[in-house]
Motif scaffolding. Structure first.
Motif, PDB file in Angstrom:
ATOM      1  N   PHE A  15       1.039  -1.187   0.074  1.00  0.00           N
ATOM      2  CA  PHE A  15       0.010  -0.025  -0.215  1.00  0.00           C
ATOM      3  C   PHE A  15       0.894   1.222  -0.007  1.00  0.00           C
ATOM      4  N   LEU A  19       6.527  -0.197   3.097  1.00  0.00           N
ATOM      5  CA  LEU A  19       6.110  -1.500   3.235  1.00  0.00           C
ATOM      6  C   LEU A  19       6.869  -2.560   2.489  1.00  0.00           C
ATOM      7  N   ALA A 184      -2.089 -14.730  -2.109  1.00  0.00           N
ATOM      8  CA  ALA A 184      -2.330 -15.011  -0.548  1.00  0.00           C
ATOM      9  C   ALA A 184      -2.092 -14.004   0.193  1.00  0.00           C
ATOM     10  N   ASP A 186      -3.255 -10.323   1.934  1.00  0.00           N
ATOM     11  CA  ASP A 186      -4.424  -9.711   2.497  1.00  0.00           C
ATOM     12  C   ASP A 186      -4.576  -8.214   1.987  1.00  0.00           C
ATOM     13  N   SER A 187      -3.267  -7.671   1.301  1.00  0.00           N
ATOM     14  CA  SER A 187      -3.395  -6.063   0.691  1.00  0.00           C
ATOM     15  C   SER A 187      -4.143  -6.664  -0.615  1.00  0.00           C
ATOM     16  N   ILE A 189      -6.524  -8.725  -1.608  1.00  0.00           N
ATOM     17  CA  ILE A 189      -7.848  -8.807  -1.138  1.00  0.00           C
ATOM     18  C   ILE A 189      -8.690  -7.431  -0.619  1.00  0.00           C
ATOM     19  N   ALA A 190      -7.988  -6.728   0.146  1.00  0.00           N
ATOM     20  CA  ALA A 190      -8.476  -5.542   0.584  1.00  0.00           C
ATOM     21  C   ALA A 190      -8.530  -4.492  -0.580  1.00  0.00           C
ATOM     22  N   GLU A 193     -11.354  -5.213  -2.586  1.00  0.00           N
ATOM     23  CA  GLU A 193     -12.745  -4.635  -2.099  1.00  0.00           C
ATOM     24  C   GLU A 193     -12.843  -3.169  -1.886  1.00  0.00           C
ATOM     25  N   LEU A 194     -11.664  -2.588  -2.087  1.00  0.00           N
ATOM     26  CA  LEU A 194     -11.910  -0.918  -2.411  1.00  0.00           C
ATOM     27  C   LEU A 194     -12.270  -0.630  -3.736  1.00  0.00           C
TER      28      LEU A 194
END
Lengths: 249, 249
Positions: A15, A19, A184, A186-187, A189-190, A193-194
């Protein structure tokens, strides 16, 4: 959409560039740098309008050196054009009249520095934006060989921002829908969603972005509608040997 | 929901502790640390079951020192209980029989280290989870004095994770709905979108989380339903003078 590791190419997403240290870099990784407002949108526009190549530089000092050698220079910090530069950061600057067949040197607050930083470990560094969404994803799917696609959102001075994250979600979803990618992360997947939340009315969603308000204050938000438009150009810019070229020609 | 700065308390959110350096710390800030799977859920459970106080320690070495002095010790890394410890990280360990009126020393992969780190600049450090959502938000709204609430998602080894981000969105939305908070933070807006996407079926959404799969591999995913339940406890744990106590008594 596959959410496991049974197919060849994996997708990950950062993001913000802060990171990047926590990403596994031990596999052959193609990076996609996203800086919707406005660096990567401007770069895609420049190639759409026939620019020959773009040399991204991190510092004003480097940009000034090139300027003194006669190069065309685009340079901005915090949305404002550098005094010594020929262009700022608006995609509308990069018209065919100004850029066709030219070499441009380019320095911005976030985007160009991340291109250089990620090129140290990536096999290829691609330039992603809403305006080249499908051409970019088609190229990544059919013509790029790597084990992983890492989408790097430029953010704002190492902070999370909405517009790059939503665009990262659009790229992730498009790649996953091809059936040749998995995740796999999480970022990812998030971000998807956004993107799903933003997609029905992308311009209204853009109104929530902090950077949109920064640009508005500076009178530079005329680029919003354009920057949030999908598939306006076919350009797939890629950074190779210290230069960005269009690989989709 | 107010999205400007016209009311007193501002909300910001860090998706991982790696983004803490980029937060403005020049105003009086109350931090909420979120580590849904499983540290902050376990801490809220312990106070619900009558624990007197919890001493969070970052390293195993510190935890061992306390153990040798006769303290009860909870300690885990990567989901697995330390051999020398009395408890692991499962909220189900902290039963009234075991914890009532006791002092517990606690060390985990992510959560406890962030409590200590943020206490260096925060006026208060609160412990947030789905299970104490409304009590926490009511306390922050009515009883805490600060200029800013900073929600810090523990993530996974400095990476973004879904469960803490969704919980951060739930806390943000609840606070904003009170009318006494505002935000200009893209991360808050994104976290709320994730919460909105997850809310209709939180347990199914939990299934998307990478850490849920890590716990499943270790046979430790019996806590999922519990950890994603809303408002099970009234405890509002807060870190003061090197100890966590329940301030909502």
């Amino acid at each position: 959409m596959k959410l496991d590791n049974t197919v060849t190419k994996n997708i990950e997403l950062c993001f913000t560039p802060a990171l990047l240290p926590y990403v596994n870099k031990n596999v052959k990784t193609a990076v996609v740098v996203v800086d919707v407002l406005r660096a990567t949108t401007a770069i895609c526009t420049a190639f759409h309008n026939g620019v020959k190549e773009i040399i991204p530089v991190a510092s004003y000092m480097e940009a000034k050196k090139y300027k003194s050698k006669g190069f065309l220079v685009a340079a901005e910090r915090n949305g404002i054009k550098a005094k010594f530069a020929d262009f700022g950061n608006s995609p509308f600057n990069f018209t065919p009249e100004k850029v066709k067949d030219k070499t441009i040197v380019y320095s911005t607050t976030n985007g160009t520095q991340i291109i250089q930083k990620t090129s140290r470990f990536a096999s290829d560094v691609f330039i992603g934006a809403f305006i080249n969404l499908n051409s970019l994803c088609e190229f990544l799917d059919k013509k790029n060989e790597c084990d992983k696609i890492l989408i790097v959102c430029s953010g704002w001075k190492n902070r999370f921002n909405l517009e790059d994250s939503v665009c990262g979600g659009a790229i992730s979803e498009t790649l996953l829908n091809s059936g040749n990618f998995s995740t796999a992360c999480d970022s990812v997947i998030a971000a998807i969603e956004l993107w799903k939340a933003a997609k029905p009315d992308l311009i209204s969603f853009a109104d929530k972005c902090a950077h949109r308000h920064r640009l508005k204050k500076l009178g530079l938000d005329d680029v919003i509608d354009y920057s949030f438009s999908i598939n306006l150009v076919k350009a797939v810019p890629v950074y190779k040997n210290n230069r960005i070229i269009n690989i989709n020609v």
